[in-house]
Enzyme design. Sequence first.
Site, PDB file in Angstrom:
ATOM      1  N   TRP A 525       0.794  -1.229   0.000  1.00  0.00           N
ATOM      2  CA  TRP A 525       0.000   0.000   0.000  1.00  0.00           C
ATOM      3  C   TRP A 525       0.830   1.284   0.000  1.00  0.00           C
ATOM      4  CZ3 TRP A 525      -1.064  -2.969   4.721  1.00  0.00           C
ATOM      5  CH2 TRP A 525      -1.908  -4.053   4.493  1.00  0.00           C
ATOM      6  N   HIS A 526       1.988   1.236  -0.570  1.00  0.00           N
ATOM      7  CA  HIS A 526       2.836   2.426  -0.607  1.00  0.00           C
ATOM      8  C   HIS A 526       2.854   3.043  -1.999  1.00  0.00           C
ATOM      9  CE1 HIS A 526       5.251   0.829   3.122  1.00  0.00           C
ATOM     10  NE2 HIS A 526       3.985   1.107   3.383  1.00  0.00           N
TER      11      HIS A 526
END
Length: 591
Positions: A525-526
């Site tokens: 989720w970066h």
Amino acid sequence: MALVGTLKLLFCLVLWLSNILSTSQGKEDYYQYRYPFIRSASSFSGSSSFSSSSGGNNAYDYIIVGGGTAGCPLAATLSQNFSVLLLERGGVPFSNANVSFLKNFHIALADTSPSSASQFFVSTDGVINTRARVLGGGTCINAGFYTRASSRFVEKVGWDAKLVNESYPFVEKKIVHRPKLAPWQKAVRDSLLDVGVSPFNGFTYDHIYGTKIGGTIFDRFGRRHTAAELLASGNPSKLTVLIHATVQNIVFDTTGKQPRAVGVIFTDEKGNKHQALLVNKPRSEVILSSGAIGTPQMLLLSGIGPKAELEKLKIPVVVDNKYVGKGMADNPMNTVFVPSNKPVTQSLIQTVGITKKGVYIEASSGFGQSKDSIHCHHGIMSAEIGQLSTISPKQRTPEAIQAYIKGKRDIPHEAFKGGFILEKIATPISTGDLRLINTNVNDNPSVTFNYFKHPYDLQRCVEGIRMATKIVQSERFTNFTQIEKQTVDKILNMSVKANVNLIPKQINDTKSMEQFCKDTVITIWHYHGGCHVGKVVSNDYKVLGVHRLRVVDGSTFRESPGTNPQGTVMMMGRYMGVKILRDRLGRAAGI
């Protein structure tokens, strides 16, 4: 004796009040007491038709779109001197048990209902991902790890290092904690040092090479603290936060030489439309803080983007900018599943190994043990065996998917004891893009990340997986898990079965490290990019080609800072708030 009795009575009263506040209704009352400026979007009484006037009592100095990781500290800071309207499409995190407790981390990700704090999406690469849909943004659904960016990153983006170092503590003093190291994390720490990821830097927020213990936004009771709590620092007389306020588009005045933002259109929880306006002052602004997916999506929906793409969807073109939505990147992650012959305490990321090649090693444990949890998809923590990805895309009928789900339920929960070694690539060279599918803001745009398209990214993944398997095979780890040393093939084979994505597996994915990386890639989720500095925004994050519109979030980044970006994104909200106030007021800002 009377004093002792009184103290006992007071202690019991405190316990009783704590119990009341732990219920949903109690939490709701508590947040309304602490955050009186948070209201439902339907309570808004703004103007119902477009006006380029001052807007009267319903006009604001700043309108911030997105009450997430950057938006909350930004709103709190700007409200010290100016009127601020913060619009968040989701609800509050305070009464949501799936958000608030570490033990429910995986359940929040598994919840795909319309009211969930996490909005499910799948990139065109076939990787399952999520967007935050709650006040506090990604800090409400992430694994909680807190770290600062490297000094190299700060210098590269051109920030004032002194102001950066003043802005981080604004966040850290309020919501960051020192973790109590879990046994799994201790074993990973010792194994990292054994395989040469040194020195050991102890507990630190700094991003430095070697092995370290970072901060966490989970306190010692396992309760999550989010960016939403930073709103408590705001000026309640100048701050208005509307929840369930879904911004449809930015409104522009195009009568001048250059378009200027004058407000936004949003819908409330009942589906009614409202218009919020800026005061008629040159330095008032609409600020987008909707994240790397939401911000470029909002610019496109508002007519800022590639002309051909906008015209195809019949969106009036305000600014023709071919770079909006381009340069999207996500840090690819691959995991190694590690079984254990003894129960494992739940833990999220606490220990991190940072190598000079941009390979990071992290770990999690204990999220596959409960009989309830195996009924869900757990994202990066999934320990489910038998993958949807074994079904080719054309054969993924509703019946096939239901059969897959039923098959998972029949698996004995004992199969899930253990945890994961997580291997992540920093600064991926591979990039993709974001495009609108339609003009409905509630629908996810099409996003492509092109994981491992560049050979250097793939090379680093192979090196990271080799390091991860050495950790699993280390004497420290085998003593801890009470599992005999496994062959690399066996370790990778278990991981192929445990990973979750929609990429069909190859028959040689445990024979070739390269194939293993490609077939088992997932997200941490970066994701970032889509509104790069110099292409979509200026050095001070003002949108090129228009007046009174700015972007403050990770969509401006060319790389994800630190081993986890949340600390830097929250800092960025505070940093930019202070910078805007100082640029506008000088010493009178009082910050």
